[in-house]
Design an enzyme around this catalytic site. Structure first.
Site, short mmCIF file in Angstrom:
data_model
loop_
_atom_site.label_atom_id
_atom_site.label_comp_id
_atom_site.label_asym_id
_atom_site.label_seq_id
_atom_site.Cartn_x
_atom_site.Cartn_y
_atom_site.Cartn_z
N GLU A 8 36.50 -38.96 -27.46
CA GLU A 8 36.42 -39.72 -28.40
C GLU A 8 35.36 -40.04 -29.71
O GLU A 8 35.28 -40.85 -30.97
CB GLU A 8 35.43 -41.15 -27.72
N ARG A 12 37.05 -40.37 -33.11
CA ARG A 12 36.26 -41.84 -33.73
C ARG A 12 34.99 -41.74 -35.31
O ARG A 12 36.20 -42.07 -36.35
CB ARG A 12 36.03 -42.68 -32.81
N ASP A 140 48.88 -39.69 -23.07
CA ASP A 140 49.36 -40.25 -24.23
C ASP A 140 49.79 -39.05 -25.45
O ASP A 140 50.32 -38.22 -26.40
CB ASP A 140 49.27 -41.26 -24.78
N GLU A 275 48.47 -50.65 -29.82
CA GLU A 275 49.86 -49.38 -29.71
C GLU A 275 51.02 -49.92 -30.66
O GLU A 275 51.84 -49.70 -30.94
CB GLU A 275 49.74 -48.60 -28.28
#
Ligand code: DMJ
Length: 393
Positions: A8, A12, A140, A275
């Site tokens: 993350e 980010r 994913d 998404e």
């Protein structure tokens, strides 16, 4: 002095700072990106080079998530490549590239059950954990980054594209299902068998991914990829319009009784995820079919109607209520991704054109090497790293 997620923090914070550097050329953003990435590096000190999930930048102690046993997560270790290679190119410091090349090597060489990558891998032994496979949660963006590593490298990273094509053949073969009424979806697997007839909202990025794969290389898979892209994007849109709020559930199931609907309480939430809109945006840019803009506009209206609150936007507890309760959380990806993709859906193609920019998995744009003049690779050798006692001299 608390645990940071390596993944993350990379997608980010490092990703965001790298975009700021590319777009402005201000070296402060590059140096801050390197400073943040440096704080994560101790997590990579494992026998395999696969990083632990969490790192305490103060104590430099790394650990797994409690719920993951002794494992790291595929979508986490496999979603650092874009940021770390670009950071090496712009700083001239090879350390970041070496870390992600090592991860690639491990994943490339390990035996893959039925050609697929399980979601859990032990960073000490390099062995797979439980054999659960998914293009949704936990899997994913590993697949997304194989394609995008090839794209952002100016198509030099051929092994990434080959790994992507191989993995997608296996995934389409085993995971792609068609419901009774003809909706295509990506199911989850365990030990090579269908585990659940369920698709996560997270997997809705796959429409855009397959479309990008189709349009960037003309090979024997291209037509199939585009067909799958259209069908998956259609299914994700169906999951939205079959709800009372016209916003999509966190996960949706396919049974004899219902299709494309969340069933359990935790599947009925909408946490402002991007998404589906990401796929609308990419499909719009690549096909110019008006329906993708229409679908995006439906979503904008639904967001305004149900999610807008004083001071921001909230997620929803149940998308199947006409007057849904909010969860009182505005996730940071709402600004980074959800609104950005919706904005880009209605912008001219010249704003962040897809042949010059690749979006990291948090929608932070990175420039394509050898194509985009904003790539700005380092020309001078990097300054020496400070020694711990430099400040006292
Ligand atoms: C984002 O942090 C990224 O898109 C990530 O790859 C998956 N999940 C969230 C948004 O839903």
């Amino acid at each position: 002095d608390s645990d940071l997620s390596v993944f993350e923090t990379t997608i980010r914070f490092v990703g965001g700072l790298l975009s700021c550097y590319a777009l402005t050329g201000d070296g402060m953003f590059r140096d801050k990106a390197a400073e943040v990435a440096d704080a994560l590096l101790p997590a990579f000190d494992t026998p395999t080079g696969l990083p632990f999930s969490l790192i305490n930048p103060s104590t430099k102690a790394s650990r797994h998530y409690h719920w993951a046993g002794l494992n790291s997560i595929l979508s986490e270790v496999g979603t650092l490549h874009l940021e770390f290679t670009y950071l090496s190119d712009i700083t001239g410091r090879d350390v970041y590239r070496r870390k992600v090349e090592r991860i690639r090597e491990v994943l490339q060489n390990i035996e893959k059950p039925d050609g697929l990558y399980p979601n859990f891998i032990n960073p000490r032994t390099g062995l797979w954990g439980q054999k659960h496979m998914s293009l949704g949660a936990l899997g994913d963006s590993f697949y997304e980054y194989l394609l995008k590593a090839w794209l952002v490298s100016g198509r030099e990273d051929a092994s990434a594209r080959a790994m992507f094509d191989d993995a997608m053949q296996a995934a389409l073969d085993k995971m792609l299902r068609v419901s009774n009424s003809g909706l295509s979806y990506l199911a989850e697997l365990k030990y090579g068998k269908i585990f659940e007839e369920k698709m996560d909202h997270l997997s809705c990025f796959a429409g855009g991914m397959f479309a990008l794969a189709s349009q960037t290389q003309d090979n024997s898979y291209s037509d199939r990829y585009m067909d799958v892209a259209r069908k998956l994007t259609h299914t994700c849109h169906e999951s939205y319009i079959r709800s009372d709020t016209k916003l999509g559930p966190e996960a949706f199931r396919f049974t004899n009784a219902v299709e494309a609907r969340g069933q359990k309480a935790n599947e009925k939430v909408y946490i402002l995820r991007p998404e589906t809109f990401e796929s609308y945006f990419i499909m719009w840019r690549l096909t110019k079919e008006q329906k993708y803009r229409d679908w995006g506009w439906e979503a904008v209206q639904a967001l305004e109607k149900h999610c807008r609150v004083d001071g921001g936007y909230t997620g929803l507890v149940n998308v199947y209520h006409k007057d849904p309760q909010g969860d009182d959380v505005q996730q940071s990806f709402f600004l980074a991704e959800t609104l950005k993709y919706l904005y880009l859906l209605f912008s001219d193609d010249t704003l962040l054109p897809l042949d010059e920019w690749v979006f990291n998995t948090e929608a932070h744009p990175l420039p394509i090497k050898n194509v985009n003049s904003l790539y700005r690779a380092a020309t001078a050798p990097p300054p020496p790293l400070p020694r711990p006692d430099d400040n006292q001299l």
